[in-house]
Design an enzyme around this catalytic site. Structure first.
Site, PDB file in Angstrom:
ATOM      1  N   ASP A 119       1.086  -1.173  -0.083  1.00 15.93           N
ATOM      2  CA  ASP A 119      -0.141  -0.120   0.044  1.00 15.93           C
ATOM      3  C   ASP A 119       0.980   1.135   0.020  1.00 15.93           C
ATOM      4  OD1 ASP A 119       0.896  -0.887   2.479  1.00 15.93           O
ATOM      5  OD2 ASP A 119      -0.828   0.383   3.481  1.00 15.93           O
ATOM      6  N   ARG A 152       5.268   4.368   6.493  1.00 12.20           N
ATOM      7  CA  ARG A 152       4.868   4.166   7.598  1.00 12.20           C
ATOM      8  C   ARG A 152       4.904   2.854   8.324  1.00 12.20           C
ATOM      9  NH1 ARG A 152      -0.932   5.883   5.745  1.00 12.20           N
ATOM     10  NH2 ARG A 152      -1.900   3.567   5.150  1.00 12.20           N
ATOM     11  N   ASP A 153       4.319   2.746   9.413  1.00 12.21           N
ATOM     12  CA  ASP A 153       4.309   1.547   9.889  1.00 12.21           C
ATOM     13  C   ASP A 153       3.207   0.510   9.437  1.00 12.21           C
ATOM     14  OD1 ASP A 153       1.974   2.928  10.710  1.00 12.21           O
ATOM     15  OD2 ASP A 153       2.072   2.417  12.968  1.00 12.21           O
ATOM     16  N   GLU A 154       3.350   0.298   8.221  1.00 11.06           N
ATOM     17  CA  GLU A 154       2.214  -0.583   7.531  1.00 11.06           C
ATOM     18  C   GLU A 154       3.197  -1.260   6.196  1.00 11.06           C
ATOM     19  OE1 GLU A 154      -1.227   1.442   7.134  1.00 11.06           O
ATOM     20  OE2 GLU A 154      -2.231  -0.295   6.317  1.00 11.06           O
ATOM     21  N   ASP A 186      -5.527  -2.738  -3.012  1.00 10.53           N
ATOM     22  CA  ASP A 186      -4.605  -1.837  -3.709  1.00 10.53           C
ATOM     23  C   ASP A 186      -4.277  -2.310  -5.182  1.00 10.53           C
ATOM     24  OD1 ASP A 186      -4.938  -1.535  -0.805  1.00 10.53           O
ATOM     25  OD2 ASP A 186      -3.508   0.329  -1.107  1.00 10.53           O
ATOM     26  N   TRP A 222     -11.219  -6.127  -2.387  1.00 14.21           N
ATOM     27  CA  TRP A 222      -9.820  -6.633  -1.496  1.00 14.21           C
ATOM     28  C   TRP A 222      -9.893  -8.321  -1.815  1.00 14.21           C
ATOM     29  CZ3 TRP A 222     -11.342  -1.930  -0.505  1.00 14.21           C
ATOM     30  CH2 TRP A 222     -10.476  -1.129  -0.338  1.00 14.21           C
ATOM     31  N   GLU A 228      -1.973   8.853  -1.134  1.00 21.48           N
ATOM     32  CA  GLU A 228      -3.079   7.877  -0.822  1.00 21.48           C
ATOM     33  C   GLU A 228      -4.462   8.577  -0.616  1.00 21.48           C
ATOM     34  OE1 GLU A 228      -2.452   6.796   3.473  1.00 21.48           O
ATOM     35  OE2 GLU A 228      -4.036   5.049   2.919  1.00 21.48           O
ATOM     36  N   HIS A 253       1.323   6.113  -2.430  1.00 15.94           N
ATOM     37  CA  HIS A 253       0.028   5.149  -2.503  1.00 15.94           C
ATOM     38  C   HIS A 253      -0.161   4.950  -4.006  1.00 15.94           C
ATOM     39  CE1 HIS A 253      -1.163   3.755   1.484  1.00 15.94           C
ATOM     40  NE2 HIS A 253      -2.230   3.289   0.916  1.00 15.94           N
TER      41      HIS A 253
HETATM   42  C1  RAM Z   1      -4.940   1.040   4.848  1.00 15.74           C
HETATM   43  C2  RAM Z   1      -3.971   0.664   3.644  1.00 15.74           C
HETATM   44  C3  RAM Z   1      -4.521   0.373   2.214  1.00 15.74           C
HETATM   45  C4  RAM Z   1      -5.893  -0.061   2.461  1.00 15.74           C
HETATM   46  C5  RAM Z   1      -6.484  -0.330   3.644  1.00 15.74           C
HETATM   47  C6  RAM Z   1      -8.025  -0.650   3.638  1.00 15.74           C
HETATM   48  O1  RAM Z   1      -4.500   0.845   5.960  1.00 15.74           O
HETATM   49  O2  RAM Z   1      -2.984   1.909   3.504  1.00 15.74           O
HETATM   50  O3  RAM Z   1      -4.051   1.468   1.249  1.00 15.74           O
HETATM   51  O4  RAM Z   1      -6.039  -1.289   1.464  1.00 15.74           O
HETATM   52  O5  RAM Z   1      -6.300   0.787   4.478  1.00 15.74           O
END
Ligand code: RAM
Length: 902
Positions: A463, A467-469, A476, A534, A748, A769
């Protein structure tokens, strides 16, 4: 020119050393300037190292196939090197010369080939597990007797590793072995290390870090040790002497471990490196110094050891800073002019013990690094100098950051521009797609999409990278896959990711719903309910890859996963009167109208989105089933699509053609996914979409679900000028708004940065993003007019739709058959359309006038359209009599350079 055949490619490999396929399919391209060239037959020869023929096709094969052609020989065993060459005949029976020979070599195909065992440092009984763990050095000294013919290193880790042999790094891979669903699949790599070895003493070593295996992953604090709490190395060096005998050096208890200068090295938080603790020559023959301890052997990894199907992560370029700033608070900040993913490399001279701190951010806010968007990722590297008199260089080992700006604290004096550079990292895919047009802002938008893909294709399609992801969010890539497959050859990388998706999905208790992120790093049982788009990734991504690369084998491999999800949809629909009614849907995620703290609160109802995608998924499945020779399933999925369509029309569409959610995404979905039964409804829905867009002052109002579709929906509804007007809008929210704010990647949120230069107060404010960049697919197919009409580009569709203020547009794509191009140029009423159609393909051409569709063969083509006109420009907004004039400011006529306003 006589037709020339390129050296064949094995499967999707750019570097076919250590491949995992025992029957690799072969592809080749033919180069010729003969117009209308078509292949009538081919012949493949398999050869050994000396060029001696080992086998091949039984003479010539009457076929026009040149992409992923079945392996014409016996199954390959492990460690087998084989060459292949091809020649072809055209429809006039003229033979080409033989292509150059391409060589491939298999890796370790059988689990029994591994004699190595994973090794880890002995746990220190006194201290318990360190958090986070330091990078470990592992080494083994061994002797080789006699001349060496060849040597291969097969290596992987539970963690991340960097191999060294005799004091030199092996290969250029970064963050190997990347991130797969380790419980199911662990990739190893194979390196030719013949040149590294010598007679006498040799040392094989590796640096081992936590990486994705046991480092912290996930938001809200995340979790550590998701896959295990003991990073381990698995390496097997196989040496063949000139006399034919072999010697294997594998990880076992004869290895030794030590800590080194990297005290921690984490993906989110960064690295801490004390150069005073370096161990010079630790991986070279001789005395490695004190502090080495024995290692322990662990059991074999739970996941199957597999060879990669795509390229590794590499350093792909370096960027010098474009500016050095002093912030209001007095910090030195380097601006690299481009939001990128990677890390810094510094050259510095200073006294021992001094610590330099490197902090990273994508944007500045109030002149300082904007760190809030990083949430709980420190993204900070700390380097303590050894004080080497000649200066020292440093690049972190096992971390990466998403940044354009880097704050440098503690530098001795001030860094000069040459002292610091940014190293760009991503999966080393081949670039295959290009777009340009007369509007500089749109060109910058396209460049931002390309950069967004680079940064988010770091082994896993993520995504965001900062960040912490940084997780493989399935929705996506579900919307971005068609764009991705045009821009870069991501067939191997995404094929591997889909294997992980299938493994995660099929081993879940329901065996049906793909996880939201792949590899699945979310807390167990999250989320409870499936989400459209998704979950549909299980079908949409393989389908996009099939369309782009023509790989039917991929569909076959993914069938269980694809049908697993589609059958689950069928059950929902059967349960609830023909519709899937979810309790919760991410739906049109990040609709610009959604409040900052509720990104899922979209104008288009989540159930409407879910059922629209369900119809599309069922329809694709019907095609896939037919293709794979499953007529029963094909019929069942066709019925499913029909049922969902009928129920959708019943529930969400008025007889007159309006939709229950009177919003851009709802209409885009209904129009694009054929959810409107009657011509009257379609016509009305198209007009209504135009009305809504005009009423919005041409601002975008779609999130993840609608963004990839809206421009196509408008184009097909006969309103391409409205699509262009949206494309060229610069007010917030729009595609070009971020560009006018100096964006160098796709954001994003449409308004991740607000017009006053502050960062959106929400949590989702990544500046990198790719999802909303899915509009590039429309730029390629409609604006420039280059699209595929049959899987793998065996047939092209040249159908440009000139419009807006554009005076020219052009796209190019390296198809499996060769380079294709389409473009146009407008001079007054004269429009010139050009196309390049690769050998062994045909193209259908739809000119933007009354000329009926026609077909052309390979070669260069030019078509002229006289008296070309488009509806008046700019289209007028529908304004409420009391709305402010600013709201509908016209799009730029001449464009700017998208310069930096931050
Ligand atoms: C966020 C992500 C991503 C998305 C989800 C639902 O945390 O960055 O882009 O798919 O949420």
């Amino acid at each position: 020119m006589q037709a020339k055949v390129t050296a064949p490619v094995f499967e999707h490999h750019r570097e076919p050393l250590g491949i995992g396929e025992s029957r690799p399919r072969l592809s080749w391209r033919t180069e010729t300037d003969t117009p209308g060239w078509r292949q009538a037959a081919y012949q493949i020869e398999l050869v050994d190292d000396t060029g001696a023929v080992l086998g091949g096709t039984d003479g010539r094969v009457e076929s026009d196939a040149s992409v992923l052609v079945p392996w014409p020989g016996p199954e390959l065993a492990s460690r087998t090197r084989v060459g292949a060459r091809v020649r072809v005949w055209d429809t006039g029976n003229r033979a080409s010369p033989w292509s150059p020979v391409a060589y491939a070599e298999t890796g370790l195909l059988d689990p029994a080939d591994w004699t190595a065992r994973p090794i880890a440092p002995r746990p220190d009984p006194g201290t318990g597990p360190a958090r986070p763990r330091p990078v470990v050095l592992l080494r083994r000294s061994f002797r080789l007797h006699g001349p060496i013919a060849s040597a291969r290193l097969h290596i992987t880790a539970l963690g991340v590793f960097q191999p060294e042999l005799n004091g030199r790094p092996v290969g250029a891979d970064v963050l190997a072995p990347g991130w797969s669903s380790y419980h199911h699949r662990l990739r190893y790599s194979t390196h030719d290390v013949t040149e590294h070895l010598r007679q006498g003493e040799n040392v094989l070593g590796a640096l081992l870090g936590e990486g994705w295996y046991s480092g912290r992953l996930g938001f809200h604090g995340g979790r550590r040790d998701i896959y295990g709490d003991r990073p381990a190395l698995l390496a097997q060096l196989e040496v063949r002497y000139a006399d034919g005998t072999t010697r294997t050096v594998a990880t076992d208890t004869r290895w030794q471990a030590a800590t080194g200068p990297a005290l921690r090295s984490e993906l989110y938080d960064g690295e801490e490196y004390d150069a005073r603790l370096e161990r010079p020559g630790w991986s070279a023959p001789g005395d490695p110094g004190p502090g080495w301890t024995p290692v322990v052997e662990l059991g074999m990894p739970r996941g199957a050891l597999v060879a990669p199907t795509g390229p590794p992560v590499r350093r792909t370029r370096t960027l010098a800073p474009v500016r050095i700033l002093t912030t209001p608070a007095g910090h030195t900040v380097l601006d690299f002019g481009q939001n990128l993913v990677g890390r810094l490399r510094i050259r510095v001279r200073g006294e021992a013990g001094r610590t330099i701190t490197l902090r990273h951010a994508e944007v500045l806010e109030h002149g300082e690094l904007a760190l809030r968007p990083l949430r709980q990722a420190a993204a900070t590297d700390r380097y303590t100098l050894s004080g080497a008199p000649g200066g020292e260089t440093y690049e972190p080992l096992f971390t990466f950051h998403g940044f354009r700006y880097a704050q440098v604290d503690g530098w001795p004096g001030e860094p000069a521009p040459g002292d610091v550079e940014a190293v760009v990292l991503h999966t080393a895919m081949e670039r295959t797609g290009w777009f340009t047009c007369s509007e500089p802002l749109v060109n910058r938008l396209h460049a931002n999409v390309v950069w967004g893909m680079r940064g988010n294709f770091l082994d896993v399609p993520t995504d965001c990278p900062q960040r912490d992801e940084r997780l493989g969010w399935t929705g996506d890539i579900a919307v971005f896959a068609p764009t991705a497959a045009f821009l870069f050859d991501c067939s191997g990388m995404l094929g591997s990711w889909l294997r992980d998706l299938a493994a995660e999905q099929l081993t879940r208790p329901d065996g049906a719903i793909p996880p939201l992120v792949v590899p699945d790093a979310l807390p167990e049982g999250f989320p409870a309910a499936p989400n459209a788009v998704w979950a549909d990734s299980a079908v949409l991504v393989p389908w996009a890859l099939y369309r782009a690369f023509g790989d039917e084998g991929l569909l076959r491999t993914q069938w269980e996963s694809m049908s697993g999800w589609a059958d689950e949809l069928e059950r929902y629909v059967a349960r609830d009167g023909g519709l899937w009614r979810g309790e919760f849907q991410l739906g049109d995620w990040l609709d610009p109208a959604a409040p900052p703290d509720r990104p899922g609160d979209a104008r288009t109802d989540g159930d409407l989105v879910a059922n629209a995608y369900a119809a599309r998924t069922a329809e694709i499945m019907a095609e896939v089933a037919a293709l794979l020779g499953e007529p029963g399933h094909a019929e069942r999925y066709t019925r499913l699509a029909g049922r969902v369509r009928a129920a959708f029309a019943d529930e969400f569409v008025t007889p007159g053609g309006l939709l229950a959610s009177d919003a851009q995404t709802a209409y885009a979905l209904a129009l694009r996914f054929a959810l409107l039964p009657t011509g009257r409804q379609r016509e009305r829905a198209g007009r209504r979409l135009v009305e809504i867009v005009r009423r919005a002052g041409f601002r975008i109002a779609t999130g993840f679900a609608g963004t990839p579709l809206i421009c196509d929906a408008l184009t097909e509804a006969g309103a391409p000028q409205i699509a262009y007007r949206m494309l060229l809008e610069t007010g917030c929210p729009s595609w070009l708004y971020p560009v006018t704010m100096g964006a160098t990647t796709v954001w994003e949120r449409w308004d991740a940065m607000l017009p006053d230069g502050t960062v959106n107060p929400g949590e989702m404010t990544s500046f990198n993003h790719y999802a909303l960049g899915a509009v590039a697919d429309w730029l390629h197919r409609a604006v420039a007019g280059l699209g595929e009409a049959a899987p793998g580009w065996k047939r092209l569709r040249i159908a440009p739709v000139p419009g807006g203020t554009l005076t020219h547009a052009h796209a190019a794509h390296l198809t499996p058959y060769g380079r294709a191009e389409a473009g146009w140029e407008r001079h007054g009423g004269t429009l010139t359309v050009t196309a390049v159609v690769p050998p062994n393909t045909t193209a259908e051409v739809q000119l933007p006038d009354a000329t009926p569709l026609f077909e052309v063969g390979s070669g260069h083509h030019t078509f002229t359209v006289h008296g070309f006109t488009t509806p008046a420009w700019p289209p007028q907004p529908l304004r409420h009599p009391f709305s402010s004039p600013e709201e509908n400011a016209p799009a730029p006529e001449d464009g700017g350079d998208g310069g930096d306003r931050r």
